[in-house]
Design a protein around this motif. Structure first.
Motif, PDB file in Angstrom:
ATOM      1  N   ARG A 136       0.830  -1.198  -0.102  1.00 13.84           N
ATOM      2  CA  ARG A 136       0.008   0.031  -0.126  1.00 13.84           C
ATOM      3  C   ARG A 136       0.904   1.211  -0.003  1.00 13.84           C
ATOM      4  O   ARG A 136       0.440   2.036  -0.551  1.00 13.84           O
ATOM      5  N   PHE A 137       2.006   1.332   0.681  1.00 13.95           N
ATOM      6  CA  PHE A 137       2.761   2.401   0.862  1.00 13.95           C
ATOM      7  C   PHE A 137       3.444   2.513  -0.540  1.00 13.95           C
ATOM      8  O   PHE A 137       3.543   3.670  -1.177  1.00 13.95           O
ATOM      9  N   ILE A 138       3.721   1.542  -1.311  1.00 13.16           N
ATOM     10  CA  ILE A 138       4.580   1.761  -2.498  1.00 13.16           C
ATOM     11  C   ILE A 138       3.508   1.987  -3.582  1.00 13.16           C
ATOM     12  O   ILE A 138       3.804   3.074  -4.540  1.00 13.16           O
ATOM     13  N   PHE A 139       2.542   1.254  -3.797  1.00  9.20           N
ATOM     14  CA  PHE A 139       1.625   1.670  -4.899  1.00  9.20           C
ATOM     15  C   PHE A 139       0.359   2.381  -4.873  1.00  9.20           C
ATOM     16  O   PHE A 139      -0.344   2.976  -5.804  1.00  9.20           O
ATOM     17  N   HIS A 176       3.895   6.606   4.837  1.00 14.86           N
ATOM     18  CA  HIS A 176       3.430   5.968   6.212  1.00 14.86           C
ATOM     19  C   HIS A 176       4.558   6.190   7.164  1.00 14.86           C
ATOM     20  O   HIS A 176       5.632   6.120   6.892  1.00 14.86           O
ATOM     21  N   ASN A 177       4.079   6.531   8.274  1.00 15.63           N
ATOM     22  CA  ASN A 177       4.924   6.855   9.362  1.00 15.63           C
ATOM     23  C   ASN A 177       5.696   5.620  10.122  1.00 15.63           C
ATOM     24  O   ASN A 177       7.060   5.953  10.788  1.00 15.63           O
ATOM     25  N   GLY A 178       5.238   4.488   9.992  1.00 17.42           N
ATOM     26  CA  GLY A 178       5.923   3.353  10.751  1.00 17.42           C
ATOM     27  C   GLY A 178       6.686   2.217   9.612  1.00 17.42           C
ATOM     28  O   GLY A 178       6.972   1.068  10.163  1.00 17.42           O
ATOM     29  N   ILE A 179       7.042   2.621   8.422  1.00 21.18           N
ATOM     30  CA  ILE A 179       7.763   1.963   7.544  1.00 21.18           C
ATOM     31  C   ILE A 179       9.226   1.395   8.178  1.00 21.18           C
ATOM     32  O   ILE A 179       9.258   0.370   7.965  1.00 21.18           O
TER      33      ILE A 179
END
Length: 295
Positions: free
Chosen positions: A256-259, A264-267
């Motif tokens: 979800r972060f990539i696409f 996102h704060n927690g990566i």
């Protein structure tokens, strides 16, 4: 006929007459029976056994119930006998299930302080020995944790990607942290405790619970993400049945972060957890581990 009449009279005389010893014995038995009957009638009725205190049902979380639950302070664990401590444990868990608005420092000041002190008592009680985290109280524990932790995070601030510097940008700190920190500490104690049997607790710390924890990694407060990192890692280590699901759920956050979101704060924390998981893989790698790394 005369013979039969004599025989009948002789038989009747035999039944009517008895020896003095037999008569005395008969009288004694009669008196004894009468005494026992009288004793039974005179004895006061047995008092009904005191009803055992039952565990209270889960509270209904609303504003009106706050006044009810916080009207009178609960006793401390030191003030009750050992047989009543688990019941008091449940009552304190229910008390701490109510949440308060920390954006308004003038609201529920007394209740906030009572809850903070009660949360500290719960952590101390959990650390005081074994036998606290039984299956009988697991539902109450998870209810309290869920009511406090699983909330809608404030929307992330929009950033200019070209000019955004995370080291210079001040994070938004969670205003309810005075309570949340102790709740996270209690959750950590629950997960690592020897009382918490993974085979039993998996019914309560289930996949839904894990997903809700993962959602909280998007919190802007680094203190919260640090607790979440430690707790999720402990959950992964203890609940072997959840390990494939945890790896897949973390990968889904990355997708979800990539696409999709690109924010996102927690990566960083999730990458740290995944790296530790991969380092723990036994050789040769299982097929499911190979597939996960290829993805």
């Amino acid at each position: 006929m005369l013979r039969s009449l004599k025989a009948s009279l002789k038989s009747g005389k035999s039944k009517a007459s008895s020896s003095p010893k037999e008569e005395a014995q008969a009288v004694a038995n009669s008196n004894k029976q009468h005494t026992n009957t009288a004793g039974k009638q005179a004895a006061p009725p047995a008092k009904p056994a005191a009803a055992a205190k039952e565990k209270p049902s889960l509270p209904v979380i609303n504003e009106s119930n706050i006044a009810h639950y916080y009207s009178e302070p609960l006793p401390t664990f030191r003030d009750v006998p050992p047989s009543e401590k688990q019941l008091l444990f449940v009552q304190k868990l229910h008390l701490c299930s109510f949440t308060f608005d920390f954006t308004d420092p003038t609201k529920h000041v007394r209740e906030k302080e009572i809850k903070r002190q009660t949360l500290l008592e719960l952590v101390d009680y959990a650390n005081s020995g074994q036998g606290k985290f039984t299956e009988a109280v697991s539902e109450d524990i998870i209810f309290m944790l869920s009511q406090n932790l699983f909330r809608t995070l404030p929307p992330s601030r929009s950033h200019d990607v070209d000019n955004f510097d995370p080291e210079e940008e001040e994070p938004t700190l969670e205003p309810a942290w005075p309570h949340l920190q102790i709740v996270y500490e209690f959750l950590l104690r629950y997960v690592v405790s020897n009382d918490t049997d993974a085979k039993v607790a998996k019914k309560y710390i289930d996949q839904h619970f894990v997903l809700k924890l993962l959602e909280l990694f998007d919190s802007e407060d680094p203190r919260e993400r640090d607790y979440l990192k430690t707790i999720l890692h402990r959950v992964y280590g203890k609940f072997m049945v959840h390990r494939p699901f945890v790896r897949k759920a973390i990968n889904n956050v990355f997708y979800r972060f990539i696409f999709e979101t690109e924010h996102h704060n927690g990566i960083a924390e999730l990458l740290e957890i995944l790296g530790s998981i991969i380092n723990g893989f036994a050789l040769p790698l299982k097929e499911e581990h190979k597939v996960g790394q290829q993805q």
